[in-house]
Design an enzyme around this catalytic site. Structure first.
Site, PDB file in Angstrom:
ATOM      1  N   GLY A 194      15.780  50.885  79.075  1.00 43.92           N
ATOM      2  CA  GLY A 194      15.493  51.573  77.769  1.00 43.92           C
ATOM      3  C   GLY A 194      16.490  52.971  77.772  1.00 43.92           C
ATOM      4  N   GLY A 242      16.429  54.893  74.892  1.00 42.14           N
ATOM      5  CA  GLY A 242      16.152  55.690  73.888  1.00 42.14           C
ATOM      6  C   GLY A 242      15.748  57.004  74.286  1.00 42.14           C
ATOM      7  N   ALA A 274      10.819  52.199  79.737  1.00 46.75           N
ATOM      8  CA  ALA A 274      10.734  52.884  78.676  1.00 46.75           C
ATOM      9  C   ALA A 274      11.629  52.251  77.171  1.00 46.75           C
ATOM     10  CB  ALA A 274      11.614  54.420  78.628  1.00 46.75           C
ATOM     11  N   HIS A 289      27.002  86.903  64.250  1.00 47.84           N
ATOM     12  CA  HIS A 289      27.890  86.538  65.207  1.00 47.84           C
ATOM     13  C   HIS A 289      27.717  87.192  66.385  1.00 47.84           C
ATOM     14  CE1 HIS A 289      31.855  85.826  66.752  1.00 47.84           C
ATOM     15  NE2 HIS A 289      32.025  87.052  67.272  1.00 47.84           N
TER      16      HIS A 289
END
Ligand code: FAD
Ligand code: NAD
Length: 477
Positions: free
Chosen positions: A191, A193, A279, A454
């Site tokens: 899995g 995910g 999973a 910034h």
């Protein structure tokens, strides 16, 4: 046995249940919360899956493993030379356990402050708004609680695969994968995910060769396609071997290895691992919750059926969190808990299900809110799209984190932001700006007109908003 009476009884003390309990108490209600979770020593531990074996321990290990990987591979570029570095998994796991304990004890303290009665045990719902509590594994009622209102927040558990049964020392679920005592040389993950990617990343950063076997032919199908492609490239660069269209056929443990067979577009394949993590999703804990004669409407996938206010088919009984429809995310459950508490108190609270942020805590992180570009196309929504690659961000360059992009999707006619999709370092934090902007129904122009500090990664959100109207400064439009 006389019943104790409360305005509200909450079943489950995960992020849905404990938040609901606290909000009910804040609003002046008498509240009891029944939870059966216990730690390795048999001691009650609040916070449910999220705090005990989910969000928090996984993020603690992601943090530790990220530090190790950065030290091992990024330091030399900065002119920093560590003579030798090594991983002490036991200390890493002990730190993770400490983080969990501090937070779970924090919930206990919050319960005390808010005068919430905590009942440790297994709750079953009986007719007449009675909650019967027994010891774990026993059907004998220890105490009965009578409630004006009941909130079910019993959560979810990992889906098990018959073809990969949990096997001590070899095949683990997500909870087991947070407790490894050493770094496996090879690790298979069934899995790809959220859990597969996060836990696969942890052990890959610590030195495991990780292969993820994913049944679907599309990687992260709910994410925007450009974002999932960028993430896939980045994970591949880190050494995560993600194999799509890989359908698991069997597993067996032989000679201290897990032998896995799977089928992909080229036919049957075989591979061996030291350990395997399963999973493949989670399922609602709606079994063992109802006593005899108690009936609530349950849907075909075993979720308790609720409307948009989390009301069940029985008046004054609510259900929230992983046990009901919608994404299985801690913050979604918590917001439902707050909504239900406030609605019981007579307020008109709602949850905006269109603005749930999704995050995968890999490096770079993947995060999004709202509709993807392909979902807009399928729905026939005309859009303008602005994109900004992290390679053009001064801060990302200074950090050495130039993988990824920010993508903003705005309605072509109204300019209203419909979706924001991010693959970037700290995407989990960046996406909150998008949730706020969308919550306030901002247009791309509104974000473009905002001043961002910034140098920050957030400037990438600004530039993507400018790019919606082809006026980004630091890229060619
Ligand atoms: P749960 O947290 O499952 O809590 C339910 C509680 O109810 C448990 O304590 C359980 O013992 C108790 N209970 C159940 N039945 C009864 C009963 N009959 N009587 C008494 N008590 C009962 N989500 C995120 O948003 N972000 C993440 O980063 C994230 N990471 C995750 C990582 C992993 C490894 C896992 C497994 C999950 C992760 N999740 C994450 C998902 C998140 O943990 C769940 O969405 C969340 O915990 C659901 O909350 P809940 O309160 O509905 O249920
Ligand atoms: P998931 O649904 O996110 O992923 C499971 C994956 O396994 C899917 O891609 C599915 O196609 C695949 N799969 C299913 N059966 C398979 C099989 N037999 N062979 C190979 N692949 C198979 O589920 P998960 O990763 O287990 O996570 C469970 C829940 O916990 C999710 O709903 C998720 O939202 C939540 N969670 C969230 C976070 C986060 O928010 N960062 C982190 C972890 C977990």
């Amino acid at each position: 046995m006389s019943n104790k009476k409360f305005d509200v009884v909450v079943i489950g003390a995960g992020p849905a249940g404990y938040v609901a309990a606290i909000r009910c108490a804040q609003l002046g209600m008498t509240v009891a919360c029944v939870d059966e979770w216990q730690d390795h020593n048999g001691v009650a531990s609040l916070g449910g899956t999220c705090l005990n074996v989910g969000c928090i321990p996984s993020k603690a290990l992601l943090e530790s493993s990220h530090m190790y990987a950065a030290t091992a591979s990024d330091f030399p570029e900065h002119g920093i030379h560590a003579r030798s570095i090594s991983v002490d998994v036991k200390t890493m796991i002990a730190r993770k356990d400490r983080v969990v304990a501090e937070l779970t004890q924090g919930i206990s303290a919050l319960f005390q402050t808010n005068k919430i009665t905590l009942v440790h045990g297994h709750a079953r719902l009986s007719p007449g708004k009675i909650v019967k509590v027994s010891e774990r594994g026993s059907s004998e009622t220890r105490e009965s609680l009578e409630a004006e209102n009941i909130i079910i927040a019993a959560g979810s558990s990992p889906v098990r695969l018959d073809r990969a049964p949990l096997t001590d020392g070899y095949i683990f679920d997500s909870a087991g994968a947070l407790e490894f005592e050493s770094v496996p040389k090879t690790l298979g993950v069934i899995g790809a995910g959220a859990i597969g990617l996060e836990l696969g990343s942890v052990w890959s950063r610590l030195g495991s060769e990780v292969v993820l076997l994913e049944a679907m032919d599309t990687f992260l199908p709910s994410a925007d396609k450009q974002i999932s492609r960028a993430a896939f490239r980045s994970y591949k660069k880190q050494g995560l071997d993600i194999r799509l269209s890989a359908r698991l056929l069997s597993t067996s443990v032989k000679q201290k290895k897990v032998h896995v067979t799977y089928e992909d577009t080229r036919g049957a394949q075989q591979i061996k691992f030291d350990r395997v993590i399963v999973a493949v999703g989670r399922k609602p804990n709606s079994d063992y919750l109802f006593g005899d004669e108690m009936e609530l409407e349950i849907d075909e996938r075993e979720f308790i059926h609720v409307n948009k206010y989390c009301e069940t088919s029985v008046p004054c009984i609510y259900a929230i969190g992983d046990i009901v429809r919608g994404p299985m995310l801690a913050h979604k459950g918590s917001e439902e808990g707050i909504m239900v508490a406030e609605r019981i108190a007579g307020q008109k609270s709602t949850v905006n299900y269109d603005l749930i942020p999704y995050v995968i805590y890999t490096h770079p992180e993947v995060a999004w809110v709202g509709k993807s570009e392909h979902a807009c196309h399928s729905a026939g929504i005309p859009v303008n799209v602005g994109m900004f690659p992290l390679t053009a961000s001064g801060r990302a360059r200074a950090m050495g984190a130039t993988d990824g992009l920010v993508k903003i999707i705005a309605h072509q006619e109204t300019d209203r932001i419909i979706g924001v999709h991010i693959c970037a370092a700290q995407a989990s934090e960046l996406v909150a700006q998008a949730v706020m902007a969308m919550g306030m129904e901002a247009s791309a122009e509104d974000v473009a007109l905002t001043m961002f500090a910034h140098p920050t990664l957030s400037e990438s959100v600004h530039e993507a908003a400018l790019a919606v109207h082809n006026r980004a400064i630091h890229i060619k439009n």
